[in-house]
Design an enzyme around this catalytic site. Structure first.
Site, PDB file in Angstrom:
ATOM      1  N   LYS A 106       0.387 -18.347 -51.769  1.00 15.39           N
ATOM      2  CA  LYS A 106      -0.170 -17.981 -50.546  1.00 15.39           C
ATOM      3  C   LYS A 106      -0.926 -19.093 -49.588  1.00 15.39           C
ATOM      4  O   LYS A 106      -1.330 -18.975 -48.693  1.00 15.39           O
ATOM      5  CB  LYS A 106      -1.354 -17.005 -50.763  1.00 15.39           C
ATOM      6  CG  LYS A 106      -1.105 -15.860 -51.711  1.00 15.39           C
ATOM      7  CD  LYS A 106      -2.174 -15.060 -52.017  1.00 15.39           C
ATOM      8  CE  LYS A 106      -2.001 -13.939 -53.047  1.00 15.39           C
ATOM      9  NZ  LYS A 106      -3.243 -13.188 -53.496  1.00 15.39           N
ATOM     10  N   HIS A 156     -12.250 -16.366 -31.603  1.00 24.31           N
ATOM     11  CA  HIS A 156     -12.582 -16.952 -32.805  1.00 24.31           C
ATOM     12  C   HIS A 156     -11.761 -18.117 -33.127  1.00 24.31           C
ATOM     13  O   HIS A 156     -11.577 -18.490 -34.388  1.00 24.31           O
ATOM     14  CB  HIS A 156     -12.545 -15.839 -33.974  1.00 24.31           C
ATOM     15  CG  HIS A 156     -13.320 -14.698 -33.907  1.00 24.31           C
ATOM     16  ND1 HIS A 156     -14.657 -14.597 -33.806  1.00 24.31           N
ATOM     17  CD2 HIS A 156     -12.859 -13.369 -33.708  1.00 24.31           C
ATOM     18  CE1 HIS A 156     -15.071 -13.534 -33.855  1.00 24.31           C
ATOM     19  NE2 HIS A 156     -13.953 -12.713 -33.726  1.00 24.31           N
ATOM     20  N   ARG A 196     -13.461 -14.567 -39.781  1.00 27.73           N
ATOM     21  CA  ARG A 196     -14.238 -14.225 -40.759  1.00 27.73           C
ATOM     22  C   ARG A 196     -14.676 -15.802 -41.534  1.00 27.73           C
ATOM     23  O   ARG A 196     -15.613 -15.883 -42.260  1.00 27.73           O
ATOM     24  CB  ARG A 196     -13.965 -13.419 -42.112  1.00 27.73           C
ATOM     25  CG  ARG A 196     -13.744 -11.881 -41.444  1.00 27.73           C
ATOM     26  CD  ARG A 196     -13.210 -11.176 -42.410  1.00 27.73           C
ATOM     27  NE  ARG A 196     -12.875  -9.699 -41.819  1.00 27.73           N
ATOM     28  CZ  ARG A 196     -12.089  -8.668 -42.367  1.00 27.73           C
ATOM     29  NH1 ARG A 196     -11.299  -9.113 -43.244  1.00 27.73           N
ATOM     30  NH2 ARG A 196     -11.783  -7.333 -41.873  1.00 27.73           N
ATOM     31  N   ARG A 220     -11.344  -3.875 -55.897  1.00 25.89           N
ATOM     32  CA  ARG A 220     -10.109  -3.503 -55.023  1.00 25.89           C
ATOM     33  C   ARG A 220      -9.930  -2.035 -55.363  1.00 25.89           C
ATOM     34  O   ARG A 220     -10.769  -1.281 -55.871  1.00 25.89           O
ATOM     35  CB  ARG A 220      -9.085  -4.174 -55.374  1.00 25.89           C
ATOM     36  CG  ARG A 220      -9.138  -5.687 -55.138  1.00 25.89           C
ATOM     37  CD  ARG A 220      -7.698  -6.547 -55.440  1.00 25.89           C
ATOM     38  NE  ARG A 220      -7.827  -8.015 -55.219  1.00 25.89           N
ATOM     39  CZ  ARG A 220      -8.236  -8.888 -56.001  1.00 25.89           C
ATOM     40  NH1 ARG A 220      -8.645  -8.447 -57.179  1.00 25.89           N
ATOM     41  NH2 ARG A 220      -8.230  -9.949 -55.665  1.00 25.89           N
TER      42      ARG A 220
END
Length: 292
Positions: free
Chosen positions: A61, A101, A122, A278
């Site tokens: 990732k 943002h 975020r 989750r």
């Protein structure tokens, strides 16, 4: 959290629009976006300015852009990008209005009318500069050297993966989300691959035979390649490619997010169970829970 297909879509966009461009100016608009670069915003901007960005790479990732060093075979530093939960790397025209943002802006020393922007609602993601693993010609940042190769990597070791599964006293979904064992798989694609393999998420890894783990790997690769073909999975506006376009794989999901909908294989209503902060989605008939 974006998983391998979503990050790979971004990597391909960077490869197309950013590779080979020389940085002219870096603006840090929010210091939290470079908090992992311990030397601070001024050092981050100074080290990037005047440097040429090489081919974009990915490990699981994580994305990184090596900085080409004159007269050297391997890069001396790399820009590591972690998207976190809401990070976006966007290639935008200079005149495009700033995103609400916007955290970092990178402009280039060429005539192309585009710049690179890091946008993060975020602020869990960020950019940082790191030394590469010694001798790694792709510039793999040393801070992610522990991250395993992903199942789409030609160098992924299937035999080692199976042996590690058999050794570990854990359950199959926990193993799939262990980035030191196999990278790039997150909650969505784990549920999809397990549904295709007819495996319950709590199945002990020690019970998986070599053919079963090979079948699971096959389904992981299938679902990820299918997601890549349509730009990944976008549940909201936060998951986009470098041009701000959403992916469409969410329309093809067989398990994730389909609570109470009929299983596409047997018609049984799909179930959702809380799992490690989750949710896990599964078919109670096709994916029988392990016997206690």
């Amino acid at each position: 959290m974006p998983e391998l297909p979503e990050v790979e879509v971004v990597r391909r966009g960077l490869e197309r629009w950013i590779r080979g461009r020389t940085v002219a100016d870096v603006q840090i608009l929010h210091p939290r976006a470079i908090r992992r670069h311990l030397a601070g915003p001024d050092d981050f901007a100074a080290q990037l300015t005047g440097r040429r960005l090489a081919a974009a790479h990915r490990r699981g990732k994580y994305l990184w852009l090596p900085l080409e060093a004159a007269g050297q075979d391997a890069p001396d530093r790399s820009v590591l990008a972690h998207l976190g939960m809401s990070g976006q790397l966007l290639v935008q025209p200079h005149e495009a209005p700033d995103e609400k943002h916007l955290r970092i802006r990178v402009r280039f020393a060429d005539t192309l009318p585009t710049e690179l922007r890091f946008v993060d609602q975020r602020t869990f993601g960020g950019l940082s500069l790191h030394d590469p693993v010694p001798g790694d010609f792709e510039g793999l940042p040393d801070v992610i050297a522990h991250i395993a190769r992903d199942p789409l990597d030609p160098a992924f070791d299937e035999a080692a993966f199976h042996a590690a599964l058999r050794r570990r006293r854990t359950t199959v979904k926990r193993a799939l989300l262990d980035q030191s064992l196999i990278s790039g798989v997150g909650n969505i694609y784990a549920d999809e691959a397990l549904w295709r393999s007819r495996l319950h998420y709590d199945r002990p890894t020690a019970t998986l035979t070599r053919p079963r783990s090979a079948e699971l790997l096959t389904h992981i690769r299938e679902v990820m390649n299918e997601a890549l073909a349509v730009g990944g999975t976008s549940f909201d506006s936060l998951y986009v490619n470098v041009n701000g376009e959403s992916g469409y794989f969410d329309r093809s999901l067989d398990a994730y997010g389909r609570e109470d909908e009929p299983c596409r294989r047997c018609g049984t209503p799909m179930r959702r169970r809380p799992w490690m902060n989750r949710s896990s989605y599964f078919c109670p008939r096709c994916q029988r829970p392990p016997r206690v």
